[in-house]
Write an enzyme that holds these catalytic residues in place. Structure first.
Site, PDB file in Angstrom:
ATOM      1  N   ASP A   1      -6.584-120.946 -43.227  1.00 53.42           N
ATOM      2  CA  ASP A   1      -6.418-121.157 -41.787  1.00 53.42           C
ATOM      3  C   ASP A   1      -6.708-119.911 -40.975  1.00 53.42           C
ATOM      4  OD1 ASP A   1      -5.622-123.775 -41.530  1.00 53.42           O
ATOM      5  OD2 ASP A   1      -3.507-123.328 -41.864  1.00 53.42           O
ATOM      6  N   CYS A   2      -6.665-118.795 -41.616  1.00 53.62           N
ATOM      7  CA  CYS A   2      -6.735-117.532 -40.887  1.00 53.62           C
ATOM      8  C   CYS A   2      -8.101-116.857 -40.957  1.00 53.62           C
ATOM      9  CB  CYS A   2      -5.662-116.585 -41.406  1.00 53.62           C
ATOM     10  SG  CYS A   2      -4.035-117.291 -41.197  1.00 53.62           S
TER      11      CYS A   2
END
Ligand code: GLC
Ligand code: GLC
Length: 812
Positions: free
Chosen positions: A486-487
């Site tokens: 997600d990052c």
């Protein structure tokens, strides 16, 4: 160095026993299996909700509080002026004895003080919308005891988000009713809500309180509520402010005498035209009925027995006996238990997830399925349909949906380009477990729009196409907002701290940002898809997808290999990420995991080199870190990943979720010693033995992240319970290490073990069959030499499915 211990496993009872209430962080458990859920800590902190921790919160809880873990279901015992709680908190009066036993969907907390023992069993009975709290008070002293008992719950005004912010309204809406020994919470029932909650006790009460400030005292704490300290209930009636529920009971106990009290926290829904029994008076019929089902010790004991039998049955589906208790207890009890919990909650409610942040994740829930599908396949089936219903016609999908409404979550939207592949992952696991191909014919809408239904198979097809239709300049998958990580936000470009890294795409037109993680994920899931197509006679579709698989493998070999490991990605401008050429983060774990699972370039030695590089650069005492070296500064082009300090979360933390990917890569490569050594490093029972203080979080389940080697305190755990690690640890150990793998036509047996492994047996219930499988490794790490099924030799490694009881012998 030996560390202080706060508890131990009790395998016989399938419990973790906490013997010191001052654990390094609250050690929690979950109650409830469907619909009604509670979180409960080892000091009885936590809260309850119906289906959705955000929209239907029943009791109030304050996260990140001082002191820690304040608020919960509390029993106060005033024994001649000494006030104490069985779970030590909130009064923190020193106890003569304390014990908390977290079991399968129940928790039992016992405290003893001045000759009185108070033991509380907390659980949610099967199919009931209620939490039972069975309190047993025993007088172990030689004198008569006159005790003043106060219960305590604080109501949440239903929507847990607005409950914490909209005080100008909230302080005027609270409403309760009191009827005999039952306190009803009916805030907003007068308008659009058709539900209320109640807190009941199965005995006459001598008083009560429903207004928090009156009970506690405005400037007091839960540790010294005025009513309790004075031994006098106020019989307060809440109008607005903060409604609570507290019963007051005077208890006389002869020496040796014991008394049970059944407290019940229930939730009721009424039809629109049956809401009221008189103007302003809620219809209590259903509450009375629910109470009547659980108002005696006998009824409650029976409900508890049913819950235990339910868990017996679930845990009988896969049972290993290796003679190593640290392995057996994780496989047979705790890993499977955590899989059920992650299936139920996705990433919504824990002591690190506030219950208001997110609902059910598309990718998360599909992965959770793999740890759960053998337990209750029918629920897994429904989950697959629910998830697929939040997909868009082009194969993209909402990243999350709300469990109460089952609708896609607009706040986060879509655009995470790994998401679609996971639908294949989850569905294939379901079919292999059950043999139920009919799920492929289910009609499933797009974005929940009536009229848009197509078959589930069609959803799988558009999922695959979504990858194929979104390739970048190297013919590798475009990453979108992010892939599994997600990052890693390669199209975000944010200098504004108030922008979310997940939803901000400041530039994406003309992007060259591609993901090797998705490339590997695609190859693994597309191979599964090809096999599925062949299985159901869709040979043309199988051939079409096989071409795409071959092309992807070519692209990875050509543009995704860095010499010693797989690259991680290309950034917006087409520059390498996760390469020896980079200053920092030269190597990442995700692409090593997925590309080795996909066995890309195995014939050229790429797989072996990649696995060796993981050992060399990523491994440390506590597991494998996500990337190495850690980022030491924020990189505008990379997004959130470089926002974390070194060694935490996605910046070189040990993100446990992805360790199993490499372990499976090791297993496929036949490197059993390496697979085992990686596995044991993050296996909770091994950590439990060594590192209770350092690790901090619950030693009976995996946590999402353990601080990596670059962190200030390597080995410290965070974000326990709700993590894909549960399902992946299960998938890894059950199917790849122990080697019992469900397949369309039977069970494939192909273990990969350390050479020290001895003989072991697996009892596996599979569809309508029961297999007893004994494996003789003979010092081999991999390679099945011979299998016999009921005494007859089997060709190959799949034992063909047939109903009934079977004995299987496997020689390696
Ligand atoms: C969290 C998210 C998951 C994501 C992972 C890595 O676990 O729930 O969806 O893949 O973090 O960023
Ligand atoms: C990171 C976290 C994950 C969270 C995401 C968005 O991926 O690991 O838990 O979902 O960031 O905030």
């Amino acid at each position: 160095m030996e560390q202080k211990r706060y508890g131990h496993f009790d395998d016989e009872n399938r419990e973790y026993v906490i013997t010191d209430p001052k654990t390094p962080w609250p050690w929690i458990n979950y109650l409830g299996n469907e619909d009604f859920f509670s979180l409960i800590s080892n000091t009885a902190g936590g809260y309850s909700f119906y289906k959705d921790a955000k929209f239907r919160r029943i009791t109030r809880y304050r996260y990140n509080n001082v002191p820690m873990d304040n608020g919960g279901r509390y029993f106060y015992i005033n024994d001649g002026g000494t006030v104490w709680n069985p779970g030590w908190k909130p009064c923190k009066t020193p106890l003569d004895f304390y014990e908390c036993r977290h079991g399968m969907s129940y928790t039992r907390i016992t405290g003893r003080k001045n000759g009185v023992e108070a033991s509380v069993l907390f659980f949610v009975p099967l199919k009931k919308w209620a939490e039972v709290q069975k309190l047993t008070l025993t007088n172990q002293s030689k004198e008569v005891k006159q005790l003043k008992l106060f219960s305590f719950e604080e109501w949440c005004l239903w929507n847990a988000a607005t409950d914490m912010e909209n005080f100008q309204r909230n302080f005027s809406t609270g409403e309760v009713e009191i009827e005999n020994s039952t306190i009803y919470h009916k805030t907003e029932y007068r308008e659009r809500r058709n539900h209320y909650a109640f807190y009941h006790v199965n005995t006459e009460i001598q008083g009560y309180d429903t207004d928090r400030e009156t009970f506690v005292g405005l400037y007091n704490e839960f540790a010294n509520p005025e009513a309790v300290m004075e031994g006098k209930p106020r019989n307060s009636h809440a109008h607005g402010w903060s409604p609570i529920a507290s019963h007051y009971i005077e208890v006389t106990l002869q020496p040796g005498e014991s008394k049970d009290f059944i407290f019940l926290l229930g939730y009721i829904e009424n039809a629109q035209d049956e809401k009221f029994q008189a103007p302003q008076v809620i219809n209590k019929q259903k509450a009375h009925a629910l109470i009547a089902e659980l108002d005696t010790t006998e009824k409650v004991d029976k409900a508890f027995q049913e819950l235990c039998q339910y868990w017996d049955a679930l845990l009988n589906i896969y049972k290993v006996n290796t003679g190593n208790p640290k392995l057996d207890r994780m496989v047979n009890i705790w890993n499977q238990y955590q899989c059920m919990v992650t299936f139920n909650f996705s990433r919504s409610a824990s002591f690190f997830e506030s219950g208001i942040g997110r609902g059910m994740g598309f990718r998360d829930s599909n992965q959770d399925l793999v740890g759960f599908v053998h337990q209750i396949p029918s629920r897994a089936r429904q989950r697959i349909i629910d998830i697929a219903s939040t997909q868009f016609p082009d194969g993209g999908c909402y990243h999350q949906y709300q469990p109460l409404t089952k609708r896609g979550n607009n706040d986060i939207g879509g655009g995470f380009n790994d998401d679609p592949c996971w639908l294949i992952f989850g569905t294939v696991a379901y079919i292999k477990e059950t043999g139920d191909f009919s799920i492929l014919d289910e009609m499933v809408p797009f974005d929940n729009q009536p009229g848009s239904e197509v078959t589930l198979f069609e959803h799988l097809k558009v999922s695959m196409d979504h990858v194929i239709n979104n390739l970048g300049p190297h013919m590798l998958p475009l990453i979108g907002r992010a892939d599994w990580n997600d990052c890693l936000n390669l199209n975000c470009f944010s200098w504004d701290p108030n922008e979310s890294f997940q939803t901000t795409e400041n530039v994406s037109e003309g992007t060259k940002a591609e993901s090797l993680m998705i490339a590997g994920l695609f190859v693994v899931t597309a191979k599964d898809y090809v096999a599925l197509c062949q299985k159901i006679g869709k040979t043309e579709e199988a051939a079409r997808m096989q071409q795409a698989v071959d092309a992807m493998i070519d692209a990875v070999k050509k543009h995704g290999w860095d010499g010693e490991w797989y690259l991680r990605a290309y950034d917006f401008y087409g520059r390498k990420i996760g390469s020896n050429e980079c200053d920092e983060a030269k190597i990442f774990i995700e692409s090593q995991g997925w590309c080795t699972m996909a066995e890309i370039g195995a014939e050229d030695g790429m797989v072996a080199k990649s696995l060796d590089s993981c050992k060399k650069y990523l491994e440390c005492e506590h597991g494998m870190v996500l990337n190495n070296p850690a980022f030491t500064k924020y990189i505008y082009e990379y997004g959130e990943i470089s926002s974390y300090p070194e060694g935490y979360k996605e910046n070189a933390g040990i993100f446990c979720h992805n360790n199993p990917w490499v372990i499976i890569g090791e297993c496929l490569a036949g490197r059993g010693n390496d697979a085992w050594s990686h596995y044991a490093k993050i296996l909770p029972s091994y950590v439990e033995e060594k590192y209770q203080t350092l690790h901090k979080v619950e030693p009976y389940v995996n946590c999402q992240m353990v601080a990596g080697k670059d962190a200030f305190r390597p080995g410290e755990g965070k974000n326990s319970w709700l993590t894909g690690t549960a399902a992946w640890m299960w998938y890894t150990v059950s199917e790849f290490i122990l080697g019992i793998k469900p397949d369309y036509d039977g069970i494939r047996i192909d273990p990969c073990l350390p050479e020290t492994a001895g003989d072991y047996t697996v009892q596996r219930k599979f569809r309508d069959a029961q297999y007893e499988i004994t494996i003789h490794p003979n010092g081999q790490q991999k390679g099945v030499k011979q299998i016999t099924l009921d005494g007859q030799p089997v060709q190959g490694t799949v034992i063909p499915y047939s109903a009934g009881k079977h004995t299987v012998e496997v020689t390696m």
